[in-house]
Design an enzyme around this catalytic site. Structure first.
Site, PDB file in Angstrom:
ATOM      1  N   TYR A   1       0.793  -1.238   0.088  1.00  0.00           N
ATOM      2  CA  TYR A   1       0.019   0.083  -0.098  1.00  0.00           C
ATOM      3  C   TYR A   1       0.852   1.204   0.129  1.00  0.00           C
ATOM      4  O   TYR A   1       0.407   2.357   0.048  1.00  0.00           O
ATOM      5  CB  TYR A   1      -0.942   0.145   1.205  1.00  0.00           C
TER       6      TYR A   1
ATOM      7  N   HIS B   1      -4.371   6.410  -1.073  1.00  0.00           N
ATOM      8  CA  HIS B   1      -4.848   6.480   0.227  1.00  0.00           C
ATOM      9  C   HIS B   1      -3.953   6.699   1.292  1.00  0.00           C
ATOM     10  O   HIS B   1      -4.129   6.903   2.387  1.00  0.00           O
ATOM     11  CB  HIS B   1      -5.685   5.052   0.448  1.00  0.00           C
TER      12      HIS B   1
ATOM     13  N   TYR C   1      -4.997  -1.002  10.063  1.00  0.00           N
ATOM     14  CA  TYR C   1      -5.794  -1.006   8.555  1.00  0.00           C
ATOM     15  C   TYR C   1      -6.791   0.470   8.644  1.00  0.00           C
ATOM     16  O   TYR C   1      -7.184   0.512   9.801  1.00  0.00           O
ATOM     17  CB  TYR C   1      -6.253  -2.157   7.753  1.00  0.00           C
TER      18      TYR C   1
ATOM     19  N   ASN D   1      -9.625   1.100   8.088  1.00  0.00           N
ATOM     20  CA  ASN D   1     -11.239   0.959   8.760  1.00  0.00           C
ATOM     21  C   ASN D   1     -10.885   1.138  10.380  1.00  0.00           C
ATOM     22  O   ASN D   1     -12.123   1.391  10.961  1.00  0.00           O
ATOM     23  CB  ASN D   1     -11.760  -0.150   8.205  1.00  0.00           C
TER      24      ASN D   1
ATOM     25  N   ASP E   1      -6.094  11.541   2.978  1.00  0.00           N
ATOM     26  CA  ASP E   1      -6.412  11.820   1.391  1.00  0.00           C
ATOM     27  C   ASP E   1      -7.781  12.448   1.437  1.00  0.00           C
ATOM     28  O   ASP E   1      -8.554  11.923   2.357  1.00  0.00           O
ATOM     29  CB  ASP E   1      -6.236  10.645   0.513  1.00  0.00           C
TER      30      ASP E   1
ATOM     31  N   ASN F   1     -13.375   6.088   5.377  1.00  0.00           N
ATOM     32  CA  ASN F   1     -13.322   5.114   6.834  1.00  0.00           C
ATOM     33  C   ASN F   1     -12.328   5.438   7.800  1.00  0.00           C
ATOM     34  O   ASN F   1     -12.448   5.038   9.026  1.00  0.00           O
ATOM     35  CB  ASN F   1     -13.372   3.661   6.178  1.00  0.00           C
TER      36      ASN F   1
END
Length: 202
Positions: A14, A19, A64, A66, A91, A112
């Site tokens: 990632y 993001h 993560y 969320n 972001d 999220n």
């Protein structure tokens, strides 16, 4: 004490995602302001230091996106940091690429990471909204944010995260308008005025 939370997802997969621009920003702040080494704490990576003469903690949750609020809440409890001293760097689809806006509270606009922080801490924290632009179709948003920045985009990402790092001490005053203005002028001077105005790719 200030708590600056970069939002993103952990791991090399990632790392360059749109993001993850929040992670990229705090990664620039740490060396610029002489923060200590990153250590595994609070379900994330944390570094201690100071901004504008005020103690500060940088945090990159490893929960993560969320579940970012779990990590934030743990750090805030440990250092007894009030929600008004929490800053989330994230972001922002609703801002043109290369733009920065600072605001306190407000909606989470489907983000999220923000939703999770709000669920754990309430809504009255500060957000450094780092514009990434919108793909133009809601159905494309998921793949858009979880894809890497393009090579041309990385040109303004580098300047934007660098400008945020340079201006980060203004968070301690706090001087949100000054921070916004300083970053905006830096982006214009670097030749990204058209990108910010039109949302076009350079």
């Amino acid at each position: 004490m200030l708590l600056l939370v970069g939002l993103g997802n952990p791991g090399p997969k990632y790392e360059k995602n749109r993001h993850n621009i929040g992670f990229m920003a705090v990664d620039r702040i740490a060396p610029r302001h002489g923060f200590g080494p990153w250590r595994a704490r609070f379900q994330g990576d944390a570094a201690e230091g100071a901004l504008g003469g005020e103690k500060a903690l940088l945090l990159k949750p490893r929960t993560y996106m969320n579940e970012s609020g779990r990590s934030v809440a743990e750090a805030a409890r440990f250092f007894k940091i009030p929600v008004s001293h929490i800053v989330a760097l994230h972001d922002e689809l609703d801002l043109a690429p290369a733009k920065l806006r600072v605001k306190v509270g407000g909606g989470n606009a489907g983000h999220n990471g923000l939703r999770s922080i709000t669920a754990h801490m309430g809504n009255d924290y500060k957000r450094l909204r780092l514009g990434i632009g919108h793909p133009g179709d809601k159905a494309l948003v998921h793949s858009y944010v979880l894809n890497d920045f393009g090579k041309a985009e990385m040109e303004w990402v580098d300047v934007l995260t660098d400008a945020v790092a340079d201006a980060a001490d203004l968070l301690a005053k706090p001087d949100d308008a000054g921070l916004q203005n300083k970053v905006h002028l830096r982006m214009e001077a670097a030749g990204f005025a058209e990108v910010m105005r039109l949302g076009a790719r350079p």
